[in-house]
Design a protein around this motif. Structure first.
Motif, PDB file in Angstrom:
ATOM      1  N   GLN A 245       0.826  -1.203   0.000  1.00 51.00           N
ATOM      2  CA  GLN A 245       0.000   0.000   0.000  1.00 51.00           C
ATOM      3  C   GLN A 245       0.861   1.254   0.000  1.00 51.00           C
ATOM      4  O   GLN A 245       0.577   2.238  -0.698  1.00 51.00           O
ATOM      5  CB  GLN A 245      -0.928  -0.005   1.215  1.00 51.00           C
ATOM      6  CG  GLN A 245      -2.040  -1.024   1.163  1.00 51.00           C
ATOM      7  CD  GLN A 245      -2.891  -0.996   2.421  1.00 51.00           C
ATOM      8  OE1 GLN A 245      -2.731  -0.150   3.292  1.00 51.00           O
ATOM      9  NE2 GLN A 245      -3.804  -1.951   2.521  1.00 51.00           N
ATOM     10  N   GLU A 246       1.925   1.217   0.801  1.00 51.06           N
ATOM     11  CA  GLU A 246       2.839   2.362   0.857  1.00 51.06           C
ATOM     12  C   GLU A 246       3.544   2.570  -0.484  1.00 51.06           C
ATOM     13  O   GLU A 246       3.693   3.709  -0.962  1.00 51.06           O
ATOM     14  CB  GLU A 246       3.863   2.109   1.971  1.00 51.06           C
ATOM     15  CG  GLU A 246       4.742   3.288   2.298  1.00 51.06           C
ATOM     16  CD  GLU A 246       5.640   3.008   3.489  1.00 51.06           C
ATOM     17  OE1 GLU A 246       6.697   3.667   3.579  1.00 51.06           O
ATOM     18  OE2 GLU A 246       5.303   2.141   4.320  1.00 51.06           O
ATOM     19  N   TYR A 247       3.948   1.478  -1.093  1.00 45.18           N
ATOM     20  CA  TYR A 247       4.629   1.545  -2.399  1.00 45.18           C
ATOM     21  C   TYR A 247       3.720   2.126  -3.471  1.00 45.18           C
ATOM     22  O   TYR A 247       4.099   3.066  -4.195  1.00 45.18           O
ATOM     23  CB  TYR A 247       5.093   0.138  -2.772  1.00 45.18           C
ATOM     24  CG  TYR A 247       5.529  -0.035  -4.205  1.00 45.18           C
ATOM     25  CD1 TYR A 247       6.677   0.580  -4.690  1.00 45.18           C
ATOM     26  CD2 TYR A 247       4.787  -0.849  -5.081  1.00 45.18           C
ATOM     27  CE1 TYR A 247       7.077   0.407  -6.014  1.00 45.18           C
ATOM     28  CE2 TYR A 247       5.186  -1.038  -6.391  1.00 45.18           C
ATOM     29  CZ  TYR A 247       6.331  -0.401  -6.858  1.00 45.18           C
ATOM     30  OH  TYR A 247       6.732  -0.578  -8.166  1.00 45.18           O
ATOM     31  N   TRP A 248       2.488   1.599  -3.583  1.00 42.79           N
ATOM     32  CA  TRP A 248       1.570   2.077  -4.613  1.00 42.79           C
ATOM     33  C   TRP A 248       1.099   3.505  -4.346  1.00 42.79           C
ATOM     34  O   TRP A 248       0.884   4.279  -5.277  1.00 42.79           O
ATOM     35  CB  TRP A 248       0.377   1.126  -4.739  1.00 42.79           C
ATOM     36  CG  TRP A 248       0.749  -0.189  -5.344  1.00 42.79           C
ATOM     37  CD1 TRP A 248       0.745  -1.421  -4.739  1.00 42.79           C
ATOM     38  CD2 TRP A 248       1.221  -0.411  -6.680  1.00 42.79           C
ATOM     39  NE1 TRP A 248       1.175  -2.391  -5.599  1.00 42.79           N
ATOM     40  CE2 TRP A 248       1.477  -1.806  -6.804  1.00 42.79           C
ATOM     41  CE3 TRP A 248       1.452   0.416  -7.766  1.00 42.79           C
ATOM     42  CZ2 TRP A 248       1.950  -2.366  -7.986  1.00 42.79           C
ATOM     43  CZ3 TRP A 248       1.925  -0.148  -8.945  1.00 42.79           C
ATOM     44  CH2 TRP A 248       2.169  -1.524  -9.052  1.00 42.79           C
ATOM     45  N   ARG A 249       0.980   3.875  -3.087  1.00 42.46           N
ATOM     46  CA  ARG A 249       0.626   5.262  -2.745  1.00 42.46           C
ATOM     47  C   ARG A 249       1.681   6.225  -3.267  1.00 42.46           C
ATOM     48  O   ARG A 249       1.373   7.251  -3.870  1.00 42.46           O
ATOM     49  CB  ARG A 249       0.497   5.400  -1.226  1.00 42.46           C
ATOM     50  CG  ARG A 249       0.151   6.806  -0.733  1.00 42.46           C
ATOM     51  CD  ARG A 249       0.520   6.956   0.730  1.00 42.46           C
ATOM     52  NE  ARG A 249       1.978   6.870   0.919  1.00 42.46           N
ATOM     53  CZ  ARG A 249       2.559   6.591   2.079  1.00 42.46           C
ATOM     54  NH1 ARG A 249       1.828   6.338   3.156  1.00 42.46           N
ATOM     55  NH2 ARG A 249       3.882   6.552   2.169  1.00 42.46           N
ATOM     56  N   ASP A 250       2.946   5.876  -3.049  1.00 47.55           N
ATOM     57  CA  ASP A 250       4.034   6.741  -3.503  1.00 47.55           C
ATOM     58  C   ASP A 250       4.105   6.780  -5.030  1.00 47.55           C
ATOM     59  O   ASP A 250       4.352   7.833  -5.625  1.00 47.55           O
ATOM     60  CB  ASP A 250       5.369   6.253  -2.932  1.00 47.55           C
ATOM     61  CG  ASP A 250       5.486   6.491  -1.432  1.00 47.55           C
ATOM     62  OD1 ASP A 250       4.620   7.201  -0.877  1.00 47.55           O
ATOM     63  OD2 ASP A 250       6.421   5.954  -0.811  1.00 47.55           O
ATOM     64  N   LYS A 251       3.887   5.622  -5.655  1.00 46.64           N
ATOM     65  CA  LYS A 251       3.900   5.584  -7.125  1.00 46.64           C
ATOM     66  C   LYS A 251       2.808   6.482  -7.707  1.00 46.64           C
ATOM     67  O   LYS A 251       3.051   7.238  -8.645  1.00 46.64           O
ATOM     68  CB  LYS A 251       3.697   4.144  -7.598  1.00 46.64           C
ATOM     69  CG  LYS A 251       4.843   3.204  -7.300  1.00 46.64           C
ATOM     70  CD  LYS A 251       5.967   3.320  -8.313  1.00 46.64           C
ATOM     71  CE  LYS A 251       5.597   2.628  -9.611  1.00 46.64           C
ATOM     72  NZ  LYS A 251       6.754   2.596 -10.552  1.00 46.64           N
ATOM     73  N   GLN A 252       1.616   6.406  -7.131  1.00 45.02           N
ATOM     74  CA  GLN A 252       0.501   7.202  -7.622  1.00 45.02           C
ATOM     75  C   GLN A 252       0.713   8.695  -7.378  1.00 45.02           C
ATOM     76  O   GLN A 252       0.170   9.538  -8.095  1.00 45.02           O
ATOM     77  CB  GLN A 252      -0.799   6.731  -6.970  1.00 45.02           C
ATOM     78  CG  GLN A 252      -1.237   5.346  -7.431  1.00 45.02           C
ATOM     79  CD  GLN A 252      -2.370   4.768  -6.605  1.00 45.02           C
ATOM     80  OE1 GLN A 252      -2.872   5.413  -5.688  1.00 45.02           O
ATOM     81  NE2 GLN A 252      -2.749   3.532  -6.906  1.00 45.02           N
ATOM     82  N   ALA A 253       1.519   8.999  -6.366  1.00 44.03           N
ATOM     83  CA  ALA A 253       1.821  10.399  -6.062  1.00 44.03           C
ATOM     84  C   ALA A 253       2.965  10.925  -6.927  1.00 44.03           C
ATOM     85  O   ALA A 253       3.362  12.089  -6.792  1.00 44.03           O
ATOM     86  CB  ALA A 253       2.170  10.542  -4.586  1.00 44.03           C
ATOM     87  N   GLY A 254       3.492  10.077  -7.817  1.00 39.73           N
ATOM     88  CA  GLY A 254       4.564  10.500  -8.702  1.00 39.73           C
ATOM     89  C   GLY A 254       5.937  10.457  -8.075  1.00 39.73           C
ATOM     90  O   GLY A 254       6.900  11.004  -8.636  1.00 39.73           O
ATOM     91  N   ILE A 255       6.056   9.805  -6.934  1.00 38.31           N
ATOM     92  CA  ILE A 255       7.345   9.696  -6.259  1.00 38.31           C
ATOM     93  C   ILE A 255       8.136   8.541  -6.872  1.00 38.31           C
ATOM     94  O   ILE A 255       7.604   7.453  -7.076  1.00 38.31           O
ATOM     95  CB  ILE A 255       7.154   9.453  -4.744  1.00 38.31           C
ATOM     96  CG1 ILE A 255       6.386  10.625  -4.119  1.00 38.31           C
ATOM     97  CG2 ILE A 255       8.492   9.252  -4.046  1.00 38.31           C
ATOM     98  CD1 ILE A 255       6.003  10.394  -2.671  1.00 38.31           C
ATOM     99  N   ASP A 256       9.383   8.820  -7.205  1.00 39.71           N
ATOM    100  CA  ASP A 256      10.243   7.782  -7.780  1.00 39.71           C
ATOM    101  C   ASP A 256      10.634   6.815  -6.678  1.00 39.71           C
ATOM    102  O   ASP A 256      11.541   7.090  -5.876  1.00 39.71           O
ATOM    103  CB  ASP A 256      11.483   8.417  -8.402  1.00 39.71           C
ATOM    104  CG  ASP A 256      12.377   7.396  -9.094  1.00 39.71           C
ATOM    105  OD1 ASP A 256      11.878   6.284  -9.382  1.00 39.71           O
ATOM    106  OD2 ASP A 256      13.562   7.697  -9.329  1.00 39.71           O
ATOM    107  N   THR A 257       9.963   5.694  -6.603  1.00 40.63           N
ATOM    108  CA  THR A 257      10.213   4.742  -5.525  1.00 40.63           C
ATOM    109  C   THR A 257      10.405   3.347  -6.087  1.00 40.63           C
ATOM    110  O   THR A 257       9.729   2.945  -7.044  1.00 40.63           O
ATOM    111  CB  THR A 257       9.043   4.754  -4.514  1.00 40.63           C
ATOM    112  OG1 THR A 257       9.323   3.857  -3.441  1.00 40.63           O
ATOM    113  CG2 THR A 257       7.742   4.342  -5.176  1.00 40.63           C
ATOM    114  N   LYS A 258      11.335   2.614  -5.515  1.00 35.53           N
ATOM    115  CA  LYS A 258      11.587   1.241  -5.932  1.00 35.53           C
ATOM    116  C   LYS A 258      10.682   0.300  -5.145  1.00 35.53           C
ATOM    117  O   LYS A 258      10.270   0.613  -4.024  1.00 35.53           O
ATOM    118  CB  LYS A 258      13.055   0.879  -5.700  1.00 35.53           C
ATOM    119  CG  LYS A 258      14.030   1.670  -6.554  1.00 35.53           C
ATOM    120  CD  LYS A 258      15.463   1.228  -6.284  1.00 35.53           C
ATOM    121  CE  LYS A 258      16.444   2.018  -7.140  1.00 35.53           C
ATOM    122  NZ  LYS A 258      17.852   1.612  -6.861  1.00 35.53           N
TER     123      LYS A 258
END
Length: 306
Positions: A245-258
């Motif tokens: 959930q944390e990963y997909w939240r950051d992805k949807q917010a446009g944050i470059d996250t692995k």
């Protein structure tokens, strides 16, 4: 033995569906035993999700546990309705004259801030100091553990410069004979999600015992032999999908996250993650409650004279 939570708490339905043994107030009052009184200071934004995670673990104990939910008065979370907080949560002023077997302080998504810049730091420090005379034992999770380490032992946290994010294997410390770790194998997984860390030398210099650590993520658990306080820097309480959930939240917010490391099967984020750490979460909390039951005084008011 079941866990006692407020009769109308929304989390009850989710806990009941999982088969967690719950007890209502009227039944608990008829039982001729003293329940273990646990105070949960919930600093996480998603209050209900966190309530379920901790009540699930505490409710697996054969002892009756009475869970009291606590929040800060100086900061009102944006993600939880005020009605929920008013009905189910208490502040320090509400419980100042009460006594508890244990205080649990959850993590909080503020770890990159210096302690003194946290809006409720002064109040949290007061709660921790109050607990010295009103709570038998303390348990901190992630940032909650770091806060306890800072206030009680002067141990600082350090910014790692990047986020440590994934499920990492941790090793029991050689010669670790703590009752808390009974039943653990030498190497076990724990979810990690943080930007800061505590130095092992600082922890040991404060007279604390390290229980488990990882080559990749550092110290995972430590405790104070004198008080029994436990500091868990990672997240055994997490659900299978919490890191996702944390990963997909950051992805949807446009944050470059692995993707979280060692989390998705084959490192493929289209695959459902497997909760490999939950057995150790149940084991640790069961050990913790059992040890607490053996050590805590029957008359909790005697804590103030200890």
């Amino acid at each position: 033995m079941p866990i006692k939570v407020p009769d109308t708490l929304p989390a009850r339905e989710a806990l009941h569906s999982e088969g967690i043994d719950l007890i209502d107030s009227s039944t608990a009052s008829r039982q001729d035993i003293r329940p273990m009184r646990v105070l949960l200071l919930n600093l996480m934004p998603k209050k209900v999700q966190t309530e379920i995670q901790y009540a699930r673990l505490l409710g697996a104990s054969p002892l009756q546990v009475e869970l009291t939910l606590m929040t800060t008065a100086s900061y009102q979370p944006r993600n939880t309705g005020q009605d929920h907080l008013i009905e189910f949560y208490r502040t320090l002023d509400d419980i100042r004259d009460e006594y508890f077997d244990a205080l649990i302080i959850t993590g909080a998504p503020i770890e990159t801030l210096p302690f003194t810049e946290v809006k409720y730091w002064e109040e949290l420090s007061e709660i921790i100091e109050w607990s010295r005379s009103h709570v038998f034992r303390r348990l901190g999770i992630c940032w909650g553990a770091q806060a306890l380490l800072k206030v009680l032992h002067g141990v600082e946290k350090y910014d790692m410069g990047k986020k440590l994010f994934g499920v990492y294997d941790h090793n029991l410390e050689p010669g670790c004979a703590s009752r808390l770790m009974q039943g653990f194998i030498d190497r076990f997984p724990m979810p990690v999600s943080r930007y800061t860390a505590n130095n092992a030398n600082d922890i040991e210099s404060a007279g604390l015992q390290i229980l488990a650590r990882s080559e990749e993520s550092g110290v995972a658990m430590a405790r104070c032999k004198q008080t029994g306080d436990l500091f868990i820097l990672n997240h055994l309480e997490y659900d299978a999908d919490t890191l996702g959930q944390e990963y997909w939240r950051d992805k949807q917010a446009g944050i470059d996250t692995k993707p979280p490391e060692h989390y998705f099967p084959d490192n493929d984020d289209s695959k459902e993650p497997i909760n490999r750490w939950r057995p150790y979460a149940f084991l640790l909390f069961n050990n913790w409650i059992n040890e607490l039951y053996q050590d805590t005084p029957f008359d909790l008011s005697s804590i103030k004279n200890a």
